[in-house]
Write a protein that holds these residues in place. Structure first.
Motif, PDB file in Angstrom:
ATOM      1  N   ASN A  41       0.823  -1.210   0.000  1.00 26.97           N
ATOM      2  CA  ASN A  41       0.000   0.000   0.000  1.00 26.97           C
ATOM      3  C   ASN A  41       0.858   1.262   0.000  1.00 26.97           C
ATOM      4  O   ASN A  41       0.488   2.263  -0.608  1.00 26.97           O
ATOM      5  CB  ASN A  41      -0.956  -0.010   1.187  1.00 26.97           C
ATOM      6  CG  ASN A  41      -2.027  -1.068   1.031  1.00 26.97           C
ATOM      7  OD1 ASN A  41      -2.461  -1.354  -0.083  1.00 26.97           O
ATOM      8  ND2 ASN A  41      -2.432  -1.671   2.143  1.00 26.97           N
ATOM      9  N   THR A  42       1.991   1.228   0.660  1.00 27.01           N
ATOM     10  CA  THR A  42       2.913   2.362   0.642  1.00 27.01           C
ATOM     11  C   THR A  42       3.466   2.556  -0.766  1.00 27.01           C
ATOM     12  O   THR A  42       3.560   3.692  -1.258  1.00 27.01           O
ATOM     13  CB  THR A  42       4.065   2.142   1.637  1.00 27.01           C
ATOM     14  OG1 THR A  42       3.516   1.922   2.930  1.00 27.01           O
ATOM     15  CG2 THR A  42       4.978   3.344   1.683  1.00 27.01           C
ATOM     16  N   ARG A  95       2.023   1.659  -3.563  1.00 29.58           N
ATOM     17  CA  ARG A  95       0.921   2.162  -4.387  1.00 29.58           C
ATOM     18  C   ARG A  95       0.706   3.659  -4.159  1.00 29.58           C
ATOM     19  O   ARG A  95       0.455   4.418  -5.089  1.00 29.58           O
ATOM     20  CB  ARG A  95      -0.358   1.400  -4.080  1.00 29.58           C
ATOM     21  CG  ARG A  95      -0.348  -0.007  -4.609  1.00 29.58           C
ATOM     22  CD  ARG A  95      -1.624  -0.728  -4.252  1.00 29.58           C
ATOM     23  NE  ARG A  95      -1.587  -2.092  -4.769  1.00 29.58           N
ATOM     24  CZ  ARG A  95      -2.399  -3.043  -4.405  1.00 29.58           C
ATOM     25  NH1 ARG A  95      -3.332  -2.800  -3.490  1.00 29.58           N
ATOM     26  NH2 ARG A  95      -2.310  -4.240  -4.921  1.00 29.58           N
ATOM     27  N   GLY A  96       0.791   4.069  -2.904  1.00 33.85           N
ATOM     28  CA  GLY A  96       0.655   5.493  -2.588  1.00 33.85           C
ATOM     29  C   GLY A  96       1.760   6.315  -3.215  1.00 33.85           C
ATOM     30  O   GLY A  96       1.513   7.383  -3.781  1.00 33.85           O
ATOM     31  N   GLY A 141       3.462   5.488  -5.849  1.00 30.88           N
ATOM     32  CA  GLY A 141       3.221   5.467  -7.298  1.00 30.88           C
ATOM     33  C   GLY A 141       2.174   6.489  -7.706  1.00 30.88           C
ATOM     34  O   GLY A 141       2.310   7.158  -8.731  1.00 30.88           O
ATOM     35  N   THR A 142       1.131   6.611  -6.903  1.00 32.07           N
ATOM     36  CA  THR A 142       0.088   7.594  -7.178  1.00 32.07           C
ATOM     37  C   THR A 142       0.636   9.016  -7.078  1.00 32.07           C
ATOM     38  O   THR A 142       0.348   9.868  -7.923  1.00 32.07           O
ATOM     39  CB  THR A 142      -1.084   7.408  -6.202  1.00 32.07           C
ATOM     40  OG1 THR A 142      -1.586   6.077  -6.342  1.00 32.07           O
ATOM     41  CG2 THR A 142      -2.194   8.405  -6.463  1.00 32.07           C
ATOM     42  N   VAL A 143       1.426   9.280  -6.066  1.00 36.62           N
ATOM     43  CA  VAL A 143       2.025  10.608  -5.895  1.00 36.62           C
ATOM     44  C   VAL A 143       2.950  10.922  -7.066  1.00 36.62           C
ATOM     45  O   VAL A 143       2.921  12.023  -7.622  1.00 36.62           O
ATOM     46  CB  VAL A 143       2.771  10.711  -4.542  1.00 36.62           C
ATOM     47  CG1 VAL A 143       3.599  11.974  -4.471  1.00 36.62           C
ATOM     48  CG2 VAL A 143       1.773  10.657  -3.392  1.00 36.62           C
ATOM     49  N   ALA A 159       2.819   9.679 -10.129  1.00 35.37           N
ATOM     50  CA  ALA A 159       2.010   9.884 -11.328  1.00 35.37           C
ATOM     51  C   ALA A 159       1.354  11.266 -11.312  1.00 35.37           C
ATOM     52  O   ALA A 159       1.278  11.939 -12.343  1.00 35.37           O
ATOM     53  CB  ALA A 159       0.953   8.796 -11.437  1.00 35.37           C
ATOM     54  N   PHE A 160       0.889  11.705 -10.154  1.00 33.46           N
ATOM     55  CA  PHE A 160       0.273  13.027 -10.043  1.00 33.46           C
ATOM     56  C   PHE A 160       1.288  14.128 -10.314  1.00 33.46           C
ATOM     57  O   PHE A 160       0.989  15.098 -11.021  1.00 33.46           O
ATOM     58  CB  PHE A 160      -0.369  13.209  -8.664  1.00 33.46           C
ATOM     59  CG  PHE A 160      -1.025  14.549  -8.489  1.00 33.46           C
ATOM     60  CD1 PHE A 160      -2.201  14.837  -9.144  1.00 33.46           C
ATOM     61  CD2 PHE A 160      -0.454  15.507  -7.672  1.00 33.46           C
ATOM     62  CE1 PHE A 160      -2.811  16.076  -9.002  1.00 33.46           C
ATOM     63  CE2 PHE A 160      -1.041  16.747  -7.521  1.00 33.46           C
ATOM     64  CZ  PHE A 160      -2.230  17.035  -8.182  1.00 33.46           C
TER      65      PHE A 160
END
Length: 62
Positions: free
Chosen positions: A4-5, A7-8, A10-12, A14-15
């Motif tokens: 989950n860390t 994934r978080g 990765g999301t940051v 990508a943003f």
């Protein structure tokens, strides 16, 4: 560090990349390049018209 860390993060990432691309695309320094690229489809029509006029002038000279 669990999944989950990652994934978080990765999301940051990508943003941040998305915001960077938006800033690059809407920057004033790129406006001229994008305006030229927007006119590329019409460049062939102008070349064909000019060539047609030259061809027409060459026939009338004979």
């Amino acid at each position: 560090m669990d999944i989950n860390t990652l994934r978080g993060l990765g999301t940051v990432f990508a943003f941040i990349a998305f915001v960077g691309v938006v800033i690059w695309a809407y920057s004033a320094s790129k406006k001229k390049d994008f305006d030229e690229a927007a006119q590329l489809p019409f460049a062939d029509e102008e070349d064909e018209q000019a060539a047609g006029e030259q061809h027409k002038d060459a026939r009338s000279d004979k």
